[in-house]
Design a protein around this motif. Structure first.
Motif, PDB file in Angstrom:
ATOM      1  N   PRO A 194       0.833  -1.213   0.000  1.00  0.00           N
ATOM      2  CA  PRO A 194       0.000   0.000   0.000  1.00  0.00           C
ATOM      3  C   PRO A 194       0.865   1.260   0.000  1.00  0.00           C
ATOM      4  O   PRO A 194       1.900   1.332   0.656  1.00  0.00           O
ATOM      5  CB  PRO A 194      -0.817  -0.130   1.288  1.00  0.00           C
ATOM      6  CG  PRO A 194      -0.857  -1.605   1.558  1.00  0.00           C
ATOM      7  CD  PRO A 194       0.468  -2.137   1.108  1.00  0.00           C
ATOM      8  N   GLY A 195       0.420   2.228  -0.733  1.00  0.00           N
ATOM      9  CA  GLY A 195       1.153   3.482  -0.837  1.00  0.00           C
ATOM     10  C   GLY A 195       0.938   4.100  -2.207  1.00  0.00           C
ATOM     11  O   GLY A 195       0.080   3.678  -2.985  1.00  0.00           O
ATOM     12  N   GLN A 196       1.731   5.095  -2.515  1.00  0.00           N
ATOM     13  CA  GLN A 196       1.580   5.809  -3.782  1.00  0.00           C
ATOM     14  C   GLN A 196       2.151   4.989  -4.944  1.00  0.00           C
ATOM     15  O   GLN A 196       3.180   4.341  -4.823  1.00  0.00           O
ATOM     16  CB  GLN A 196       2.268   7.170  -3.714  1.00  0.00           C
ATOM     17  CG  GLN A 196       1.881   8.094  -4.862  1.00  0.00           C
ATOM     18  CD  GLN A 196       2.449   9.481  -4.705  1.00  0.00           C
ATOM     19  OE1 GLN A 196       3.631   9.634  -4.459  1.00  0.00           O
ATOM     20  NE2 GLN A 196       1.610  10.497  -4.849  1.00  0.00           N
ATOM     21  N   VAL A 197       1.440   5.034  -6.055  1.00  0.00           N
ATOM     22  CA  VAL A 197       1.862   4.342  -7.279  1.00  0.00           C
ATOM     23  C   VAL A 197       2.141   5.401  -8.337  1.00  0.00           C
ATOM     24  O   VAL A 197       1.260   6.195  -8.677  1.00  0.00           O
ATOM     25  CB  VAL A 197       0.771   3.377  -7.782  1.00  0.00           C
ATOM     26  CG1 VAL A 197       1.218   2.706  -9.077  1.00  0.00           C
ATOM     27  CG2 VAL A 197       0.449   2.341  -6.721  1.00  0.00           C
ATOM     28  N   ARG A 198       3.378   5.410  -8.835  1.00  0.00           N
ATOM     29  CA  ARG A 198       3.753   6.358  -9.881  1.00  0.00           C
ATOM     30  C   ARG A 198       3.981   5.620 -11.195  1.00  0.00           C
ATOM     31  O   ARG A 198       4.181   4.406 -11.215  1.00  0.00           O
ATOM     32  CB  ARG A 198       5.020   7.120  -9.489  1.00  0.00           C
ATOM     33  CG  ARG A 198       4.839   8.017  -8.260  1.00  0.00           C
ATOM     34  CD  ARG A 198       6.085   8.867  -8.016  1.00  0.00           C
ATOM     35  NE  ARG A 198       5.897   9.756  -6.893  1.00  0.00           N
ATOM     36  CZ  ARG A 198       5.306  10.946  -6.975  1.00  0.00           C
ATOM     37  NH1 ARG A 198       4.853  11.370  -8.146  1.00  0.00           N
ATOM     38  NH2 ARG A 198       5.185  11.718  -5.914  1.00  0.00           N
ATOM     39  N   GLU A 199       3.966   6.369 -12.297  1.00  0.00           N
ATOM     40  CA  GLU A 199       4.175   5.769 -13.607  1.00  0.00           C
ATOM     41  C   GLU A 199       5.572   5.157 -13.689  1.00  0.00           C
ATOM     42  O   GLU A 199       6.559   5.786 -13.307  1.00  0.00           O
ATOM     43  CB  GLU A 199       3.998   6.813 -14.714  1.00  0.00           C
ATOM     44  CG  GLU A 199       4.002   6.209 -16.096  1.00  0.00           C
ATOM     45  CD  GLU A 199       3.412   7.137 -17.133  1.00  0.00           C
ATOM     46  OE1 GLU A 199       2.860   6.647 -18.133  1.00  0.00           O
ATOM     47  OE2 GLU A 199       3.499   8.360 -16.935  1.00  0.00           O
ATOM     48  N   GLY A 200       5.627   3.930 -14.170  1.00  0.00           N
ATOM     49  CA  GLY A 200       6.896   3.223 -14.240  1.00  0.00           C
ATOM     50  C   GLY A 200       7.255   2.509 -12.957  1.00  0.00           C
ATOM     51  O   GLY A 200       8.297   1.839 -12.893  1.00  0.00           O
ATOM     52  N   GLY A 201       6.411   2.629 -11.914  1.00  0.00           N
ATOM     53  CA  GLY A 201       6.693   1.969 -10.643  1.00  0.00           C
ATOM     54  C   GLY A 201       6.363   0.485 -10.691  1.00  0.00           C
ATOM     55  O   GLY A 201       5.598   0.018 -11.531  1.00  0.00           O
ATOM     56  N   ILE A 202       6.956  -0.262  -9.771  1.00  0.00           N
ATOM     57  CA  ILE A 202       6.757  -1.712  -9.704  1.00  0.00           C
ATOM     58  C   ILE A 202       5.634  -2.010  -8.710  1.00  0.00           C
ATOM     59  O   ILE A 202       5.740  -1.656  -7.534  1.00  0.00           O
ATOM     60  CB  ILE A 202       8.055  -2.426  -9.290  1.00  0.00           C
ATOM     61  CG1 ILE A 202       9.167  -2.117 -10.297  1.00  0.00           C
ATOM     62  CG2 ILE A 202       7.827  -3.925  -9.181  1.00  0.00           C
ATOM     63  CD1 ILE A 202      10.515  -2.662  -9.888  1.00  0.00           C
ATOM     64  N   LEU A 203       4.570  -2.642  -9.185  1.00  0.00           N
ATOM     65  CA  LEU A 203       3.461  -3.004  -8.310  1.00  0.00           C
ATOM     66  C   LEU A 203       3.786  -4.233  -7.477  1.00  0.00           C
ATOM     67  O   LEU A 203       3.467  -4.301  -6.288  1.00  0.00           O
ATOM     68  CB  LEU A 203       2.203  -3.268  -9.137  1.00  0.00           C
ATOM     69  CG  LEU A 203       1.537  -2.057  -9.806  1.00  0.00           C
ATOM     70  CD1 LEU A 203       0.368  -2.520 -10.667  1.00  0.00           C
ATOM     71  CD2 LEU A 203       1.054  -1.074  -8.753  1.00  0.00           C
ATOM     72  N   MET A 204       4.425  -5.229  -8.114  1.00  0.00           N
ATOM     73  CA  MET A 204       4.738  -6.476  -7.429  1.00  0.00           C
ATOM     74  C   MET A 204       5.689  -7.272  -8.308  1.00  0.00           C
ATOM     75  O   MET A 204       6.056  -6.833  -9.408  1.00  0.00           O
ATOM     76  CB  MET A 204       3.455  -7.282  -7.167  1.00  0.00           C
ATOM     77  CG  MET A 204       2.754  -7.735  -8.448  1.00  0.00           C
ATOM     78  SD  MET A 204       1.242  -8.684  -8.175  1.00  0.00           S
ATOM     79  CE  MET A 204       1.856 -10.078  -7.253  1.00  0.00           C
ATOM     80  N   GLU A 205       6.079  -8.452  -7.817  1.00  0.00           N
ATOM     81  CA  GLU A 205       6.870  -9.391  -8.615  1.00  0.00           C
ATOM     82  C   GLU A 205       6.161 -10.733  -8.644  1.00  0.00           C
ATOM     83  O   GLU A 205       5.572 -11.155  -7.641  1.00  0.00           O
ATOM     84  CB  GLU A 205       8.275  -9.571  -8.028  1.00  0.00           C
ATOM     85  CG  GLU A 205       9.225  -8.436  -8.305  1.00  0.00           C
ATOM     86  CD  GLU A 205      10.627  -8.733  -7.791  1.00  0.00           C
ATOM     87  OE1 GLU A 205      10.815  -9.826  -7.210  1.00  0.00           O
ATOM     88  OE2 GLU A 205      11.517  -7.878  -7.948  1.00  0.00           O
ATOM     89  N   VAL A 206       6.215 -11.381  -9.811  1.00  0.00           N
ATOM     90  CA  VAL A 206       5.673 -12.734  -9.974  1.00  0.00           C
ATOM     91  C   VAL A 206       6.790 -13.592 -10.556  1.00  0.00           C
ATOM     92  O   VAL A 206       7.326 -13.278 -11.625  1.00  0.00           O
ATOM     93  CB  VAL A 206       4.443 -12.734 -10.900  1.00  0.00           C
ATOM     94  CG1 VAL A 206       3.943 -14.160 -11.105  1.00  0.00           C
ATOM     95  CG2 VAL A 206       3.336 -11.859 -10.329  1.00  0.00           C
ATOM     96  N   ASN A 207       7.145 -14.642  -9.823  1.00  0.00           N
ATOM     97  CA  ASN A 207       8.252 -15.515 -10.244  1.00  0.00           C
ATOM     98  C   ASN A 207       9.527 -14.714 -10.505  1.00  0.00           C
ATOM     99  O   ASN A 207      10.303 -15.018 -11.404  1.00  0.00           O
ATOM    100  CB  ASN A 207       7.881 -16.313 -11.493  1.00  0.00           C
ATOM    101  CG  ASN A 207       6.761 -17.309 -11.228  1.00  0.00           C
ATOM    102  OD1 ASN A 207       6.368 -17.522 -10.092  1.00  0.00           O
ATOM    103  ND2 ASN A 207       6.249 -17.914 -12.271  1.00  0.00           N
ATOM    104  N   GLY A 208       9.703 -13.650  -9.723  1.00  0.00           N
ATOM    105  CA  GLY A 208      10.897 -12.825  -9.855  1.00  0.00           C
ATOM    106  C   GLY A 208      10.844 -11.816 -10.978  1.00  0.00           C
ATOM    107  O   GLY A 208      11.801 -11.061 -11.174  1.00  0.00           O
ATOM    108  N   ARG A 209       9.749 -11.787 -11.732  1.00  0.00           N
ATOM    109  CA  ARG A 209       9.592 -10.845 -12.834  1.00  0.00           C
ATOM    110  C   ARG A 209       8.738  -9.663 -12.376  1.00  0.00           C
ATOM    111  O   ARG A 209       7.838  -9.814 -11.548  1.00  0.00           O
ATOM    112  CB  ARG A 209       8.926 -11.520 -14.046  1.00  0.00           C
ATOM    113  CG  ARG A 209       9.739 -12.622 -14.682  1.00  0.00           C
ATOM    114  CD  ARG A 209      10.926 -12.065 -15.428  1.00  0.00           C
ATOM    115  NE  ARG A 209      10.504 -11.158 -16.494  1.00  0.00           N
ATOM    116  CZ  ARG A 209      11.351 -10.419 -17.194  1.00  0.00           C
ATOM    117  NH1 ARG A 209      12.641 -10.429 -16.912  1.00  0.00           N
ATOM    118  NH2 ARG A 209      10.900  -9.630 -18.155  1.00  0.00           N
TER     119      ARG A 209
END
Length: 589
Positions: free
Chosen positions: A95-110
């Motif tokens: 949770p927090g601010q999301v900016r353009e180009g930011g990483i939301l999460m990782e799946v299988n290290g991607r």
């Protein structure tokens, strides 16, 4: 024996007591007339209120919740990385601010990146892909500083920009998988095999003794055609031959010389004629003091016969020179046309020879038993090349569908994570909202008719603090803005209308997310102080005109016609023959 004085005092006191008792009894006793008079109701008095001068504002109260606006569930459009199986969160959304180009999460290290755009991610973006999703990706890359043209095509320039973007974030852009590389190698080998087979069959066909003379004949015919076409092009480009040009230049020089000779003869003839026409000089008669000139023989005219003959001859010479020039030019033109016709015929004959030689070779090859094998081998090569071209068109750096999430507006706020680290990614990964507060609530349907977007409002917190705000949406638009997919049932739609109010500043509101607040929306207000009276004081006559009853004395009133304006808080704006301080009747008496 008692004293007479004491007896007198006692007697007087008794009389006084008896008189007091009689008076008291008399006050308690009333006649029927007096009793009826006492039971009559008192005369009714007027209930009035003053005419006041004040500013008037009409508001609608909205009880709602202060929260971040535009909630939106976020789901992945497909796999992250190149493998379909085992999509597991290795880094959960935070949770927090999301900016353009930011990483939301990782799946299988991607990584899963957030980008700004209204077109949702819905496919793997391969090299050569075209569409609006590619355009909005290119716009995002430009905003992030990875310059690329907005063409709508996932071309090599865009691939290079994506590669730099991933590298800057510490990742490698998705490259072809091992399976894809093996498939490309298999297709390449298939093309090579088909080409080798075709070459072998073609060699066998070409080495046949029956077609070698025909192949040589075709080659010679093609060479002859090439030479004939070259000679024809040269002849067309050159208007005259060198010999013709020399003849034409000589004839042209002869014409110029004849023109000069004619001009000279004409000038000489003209001069002689002018000399003959000139008069002899004479002395005027009777001139005083004039000395008579000695007599001289008269002037003899010049003979112009020879000069005229020269002019005639020069003109004849010029005509002859011009005739020679025209004849030479016509002969040169006819010779050129004749030569072009001959060369054209040579070209046609050469083409015919090529066609005949080619036909003979084809007929000879058709009789060859290897012909069918060559034709089949050519089809195999074409099919293998087509498959490889189709595969390589989308081969290279790609963007898997799950590695980009396009959000309508950034920056945003990740309000709630939907998955935890280690969980399988098979549902909404998070809920995002806008980064600004809104108050969501509802008003009665009748009050909604008074609303319009942009109306000023005031948010009141439980602590008693107020914050200026503005009405930004109501009705269906408010439902869409708050993420409601469908409206409620019919009864709810008839009884209440959703509204959306935005504070003008978020100062002092940061810790109040989810709090219940009261908001007052101003639907009308006077610009300055106006005269107001209680709503109950205004009476509408049968003719539709409004009036009030003004008290002029304790027992007397007069009717005053008024025009009404804004109504708020039980009071109404009035104009007419009233002034501040007048008292108007409000009880209808």
């Amino acid at each position: 024996m008692k004293s007479p004085r004491k007896v007198l005092i006692g007697t007087v006191a008794g009389v006084i007591v008896i008189a007091g008792v009689g008076w008291g009894v008399s006050t308690r006793l009333r006649s029927p007339a007096d009793e009826a008079a006492l039971r009559k109701p008192p005369k009714a008095s007027l209930v009035t209120a003053p005419v006041e001068r004040t500013k008037l504002a009409s508001t609608i109260v909205v009880n709602g919740t202060l929260e971040y606006g535009s909630p939106l569930p976020v789901t992945l459009a497909g796999v992250v990385g190149g493998a379909d199986a085992g999509q597991r969160a290795t880094r959960a959304p935070h949770p927090g601010q999301v900016r353009e180009g930011g990483i939301l999460m990782e799946v299988n290290g991607r990584p899963v990146f957030a980008m700004s755009g209204k077109v949702p991610m819905h496919r793997t973006i391969n090299p050569g892909a075209k569409g609006d999703d590619v355009k909005q990706l290119q716009r995002s890359l430009r905003r992030l500083g990875y310059g690329t043209s907005v063409t709508g095509v996932f071309d090599q320039a865009t691939v290079a920009a994506v590669t730099r973007f991933y590298a800057k974030k510490g990742y490698e852009a998705q490259q072809p998988t091992l399976e894809a590389r093996q498939q490309l190698d298999t297709l390449r080998k298939a093309v090579q095999t088909a080409q080798e087979t075709l070459a072998a069959e073609q060699k066998t066909l070409d080495q046949g003794g029956d077609v070698l003379p025909l192949k040589l004949k075709l080659a010679n015919a093609r060479a002859d055609l090439k030479a004939a076409e070259f000679a024809h092009r040269q002849a067309r480009a050159q208007q005259y031959t060198t010999e013709d040009i020399a003849k034409i230049e000589a004839a042209d020089a002869a014409v110029r010389a004849a023109e000069e000779k004619l001009l000279q003869a004409e000038q000489d003839l003209a001069a002689a004629r002018a000399e003959n026409s000139r008069p002899e000089p004479s002395t005027p008669a009777g001139t005083p003091g004039a000395t008579p000139a000695p007599s001289s023989p008269p002037k003899q005219p010049t003979d112009t016969t020879l000069l005229e003959l020269k002019v005639s001859n020069a003109r004849a010479d010029l005509d002859a020179a011009r005739g020679t020039y025209g004849r030479i030019e016509e002969e040169a033109r006819q010779a050129r046309e004749k030569k072009l016709a001959e060369l054209s015929k040579t070209v046609r004959d050469a083409k015919e020879a090529v066609a005949l030689a080619g036909q003979g070779l084809r007929q000879a090859r058709e009789l060859s038993p290897v012909k069918l094998k060559v034709a089949n081998a050519k089809k195999d090569v074409s099919a293998a090349q087509a498959l490889m071209a189709e595969y390589t068109r989308t081969y290279g750096t790609t963007i898997p569908p799950g590695e980009l999430v396009f959000l309508p507006k950034l920056p945003a706020r990740l309000h709630k994570a939907g998955v935890k680290a280690g969980e399988t990614v098979d549902k909404a990964i998070a809920t995002v909202t806008s980064s600004s507060f809104v108050v969501t609530g509802s008003v009665e349907a009748a009050e909604a008719d008074l609303l319009k977007e942009g109306l000023p409002a005031v948010i009141e917190t439980d602590a008693g603090k107020t914050h200026p705000a503005r009405l930004i949406a109501f009705g269906e638009k408010a439902k869409l803005s708050t993420g409601e997919a469908k409206a409620g049932d019919g009864s709810q739609q008839m009884s209440s209308v959703p509204v959306l109010i935005s504070p003008l500043s978020e100062k002092g509101l940061k810790g109040l997310s989810g709090a219940n607040v009261t908001t007052r929306v101003t639907v009308g207000a006077t610009d300055a102080e106006v005269l107001v009276v209680p709503v109950a004081a205004v009476i509408t006559s049968a003719d539709g005109k409004a009036r009030v009853r003004v008290e002029v004395s304790p027992d007397r009133t007069k009717d005053v016609e008024v025009r009404t304006g804004l109504t708020a808080d039980g009071k109404v704006e009035v104009t007419g023959e009233l002034k501040e301080g007048d008292r108007v009747v409000v009880n209808g008496a």
